[in-house]
Design a protein around this motif. Structure first.
Motif, PDB file in Angstrom:
ATOM      1  N   ALA A   1      41.967 -24.309  83.599  1.00  0.00           N
ATOM      2  CA  ALA A   1      41.870 -24.323  82.135  1.00  0.00           C
ATOM      3  C   ALA A   1      41.795 -22.795  81.650  1.00  0.00           C
ATOM      4  CB  ALA A   1      40.901 -25.196  81.884  1.00  0.00           C
ATOM      5  N   SER A   2      40.881 -22.097  82.242  1.00  0.00           N
ATOM      6  CA  SER A   2      40.539 -20.791  81.748  1.00  0.00           C
ATOM      7  C   SER A   2      41.694 -19.738  81.918  1.00  0.00           C
ATOM      8  CB  SER A   2      39.465 -20.000  82.652  1.00  0.00           C
ATOM      9  OG  SER A   2      39.938 -19.744  83.958  1.00  0.00           O
ATOM     10  N   LYS A   3      42.666 -19.989  82.684  1.00  0.00           N
ATOM     11  CA  LYS A   3      43.814 -19.195  83.000  1.00  0.00           C
ATOM     12  C   LYS A   3      44.822 -19.706  81.795  1.00  0.00           C
ATOM     13  CE  LYS A   3      42.340 -16.406  85.884  1.00  0.00           C
ATOM     14  NZ  LYS A   3      41.794 -14.952  85.587  1.00  0.00           N
TER      15      LYS A   3
ATOM     16  N   LEU B   1      37.354 -16.692  80.672  1.00  0.00           N
ATOM     17  CA  LEU B   1      37.851 -16.747  79.139  1.00  0.00           C
ATOM     18  C   LEU B   1      36.983 -16.162  78.156  1.00  0.00           C
ATOM     19  CD1 LEU B   1      40.188 -17.712  77.451  1.00  0.00           C
ATOM     20  CD2 LEU B   1      39.007 -19.841  77.340  1.00  0.00           C
ATOM     21  N   PHE B   2      35.771 -16.457  78.120  1.00  0.00           N
ATOM     22  CA  PHE B   2      34.837 -15.717  77.283  1.00  0.00           C
ATOM     23  C   PHE B   2      34.791 -14.452  77.453  1.00  0.00           C
ATOM     24  CE2 PHE B   2      34.346 -20.019  75.644  1.00  0.00           C
ATOM     25  CZ  PHE B   2      33.287 -20.265  74.662  1.00  0.00           C
ATOM     26  N   GLY B   3      34.717 -14.187  78.751  1.00  0.00           N
ATOM     27  CA  GLY B   3      34.341 -12.785  79.062  1.00  0.00           C
ATOM     28  C   GLY B   3      35.756 -11.962  78.728  1.00  0.00           C
TER      29      GLY B   3
ATOM     30  N   TRP C   1      31.260 -25.671  85.795  1.00  0.00           N
ATOM     31  CA  TRP C   1      32.568 -25.750  85.182  1.00  0.00           C
ATOM     32  C   TRP C   1      32.369 -24.747  84.032  1.00  0.00           C
ATOM     33  CZ3 TRP C   1      35.699 -26.494  80.938  1.00  0.00           C
ATOM     34  CH2 TRP C   1      37.241 -27.011  81.331  1.00  0.00           C
ATOM     35  N   THR C   2      31.156 -24.849  83.244  1.00  0.00           N
ATOM     36  CA  THR C   2      30.991 -23.945  82.126  1.00  0.00           C
ATOM     37  C   THR C   2      31.273 -22.423  82.698  1.00  0.00           C
ATOM     38  OG1 THR C   2      29.991 -25.580  80.969  1.00  0.00           O
ATOM     39  CG2 THR C   2      29.513 -23.199  80.197  1.00  0.00           C
ATOM     40  N   LYS C   3      30.545 -22.065  83.740  1.00  0.00           N
ATOM     41  CA  LYS C   3      30.339 -20.734  84.327  1.00  0.00           C
ATOM     42  C   LYS C   3      31.565 -20.154  84.366  1.00  0.00           C
ATOM     43  CE  LYS C   3      28.099 -17.011  85.874  1.00  0.00           C
ATOM     44  NZ  LYS C   3      27.513 -16.297  84.653  1.00  0.00           N
ATOM     45  N   VAL C   4      32.588 -20.870  84.904  1.00  0.00           N
ATOM     46  CA  VAL C   4      34.018 -20.300  85.021  1.00  0.00           C
ATOM     47  C   VAL C   4      34.597 -19.951  83.971  1.00  0.00           C
ATOM     48  CG1 VAL C   4      36.253 -20.616  86.004  1.00  0.00           C
ATOM     49  CG2 VAL C   4      34.348 -21.571  87.229  1.00  0.00           C
ATOM     50  N   ILE C   5      34.544 -20.844  82.789  1.00  0.00           N
ATOM     51  CA  ILE C   5      34.986 -20.599  81.424  1.00  0.00           C
ATOM     52  C   ILE C   5      34.264 -19.316  80.894  1.00  0.00           C
ATOM     53  CG2 ILE C   5      35.516 -21.512  79.252  1.00  0.00           C
ATOM     54  CD1 ILE C   5      37.106 -22.746  81.480  1.00  0.00           C
ATOM     55  N   GLU C   6      33.358 -19.028  81.013  1.00  0.00           N
ATOM     56  CA  GLU C   6      32.248 -18.209  80.322  1.00  0.00           C
ATOM     57  C   GLU C   6      32.633 -16.662  80.871  1.00  0.00           C
ATOM     58  OE1 GLU C   6      28.404 -19.157  81.055  1.00  0.00           O
ATOM     59  OE2 GLU C   6      27.944 -20.372  79.451  1.00  0.00           O
TER      60      GLU C   6
END
Length: 261
Positions: free
Chosen positions: A161-163, A119-121, A111-116
């Motif tokens: 969530a990231s989008k 979104l973070f990227g 889950w965290t990898k997708v956000i990283e």
């Protein structure tokens, strides 16, 4: 006749060695921009995109960097400074959908990898770009979102969530950067035919089911996203900032409800 003119502009497109990113990079070059092609893996594919850009008479650089790593992103922008003296256009296209799992069954690391990445990227790249665009008083950032910033997608809570987060980050950065002459926008594709989702569109039953969710009755092509991206980063869209443009064949219009609830 109105035409997209990006002559003399210096652009960076992340995740540009395939799919939508490649199409955007090539359309920006066709409009006159020099384009840096960011990639994570498959350098040969990035080199091939650069060759196509140079064949259009524009400059191109292949730039390897994991956008989730702020130090590598900083080095990528420093190289852009060295080679081209800065940046005028950033397209944050790099992203992943992640490993599918229901919210209570997935691994935290997945889950965290997708956000990283998603979104973070995008934030890391926006931060570096804005540190250059704000002082120079101009520039455009285009964040590649998705229809899933507003449409839930079971099994992909990290992606949605990231989008959704990317959408609000776009609005906030646009608000902050507008007084400095910098525009920040988002483009949200729907179901676009790429190699990544070939398992869907190459399956007649899967494709038929997907098309029922799209009022226009078909998947989109990468060129249809790239054309809109080129318009949005050009002066044709000079009064647009802080919003998401959906290019989805009407998917967010919920075609399933066309014949009643």
């Amino acid at each position: 006749m109105l035409a997209v003119d990006l002559s003399g502009k210096r652009a960076l497109v992340t995740g540009a060695n395939s799919g939508i990113g490649e199409a955007i990079a090539l359309h920006l070059a066709q409009a006159g921009a020099d384009v840096a092609v960011n990639y994570l893996n498959h350098p040969e594919a990035a080199d091939a995109v650069c060759d196509k850009i140079r064949a259009l008479g524009r400059r191109a650089i292949a730039m390897q960097a994991d956008v989730a790593d702020p130090s590598l992103v900083g080095k990528m922008f420093a190289l852009l400074d060295k080679e081209w003296g800065g940046i005028d256009i950033l397209v944050n296209n790099a992203g992943i959908d992640g490993r599918p799992a229901l919210g209570w069954q997935g691994e935290v690391a997945d889950w965290t990898k997708v956000i990283e990445v998603n979104l973070f990227g995008a934030f890391h790249c926006c931060r570096e770009a804005l540190n250059r665009m704000v002082p120079q008083g101009h520039g455009v950032i285009l964040n590649m979102s998705s229809v899933h910033e507003v449409i839930p997608w079971s099994g992909y809570s990290a992606y949605t969530a990231s989008k959704a987060g990317l959408s609000m980050m776009t609005k906030t950065l646009a608000q902050e950067a507008a007084p400095h002459g910098v525009r920040v926008l988002a483009l949200a594709p729907g179901a676009i035919k790429t190699a990544i989702n070939k398992n869907v569109w190459s399956n007649p039953e899967g494709l038929a089911d997907l098309n029922l969710k799209i009022p226009l009755g078909r998947m989109g092509e990468t060129a249809e996203i790239a054309k809109m991206a080129a318009v949005m980063v050009s002066d044709l869209a000079s009064y647009a900032t802080g919003s998401t443009v959906f290019v989805d064949g009407g998917m967010t219009d919920f075609a399933d409800f066309a014949h009643g609830g």
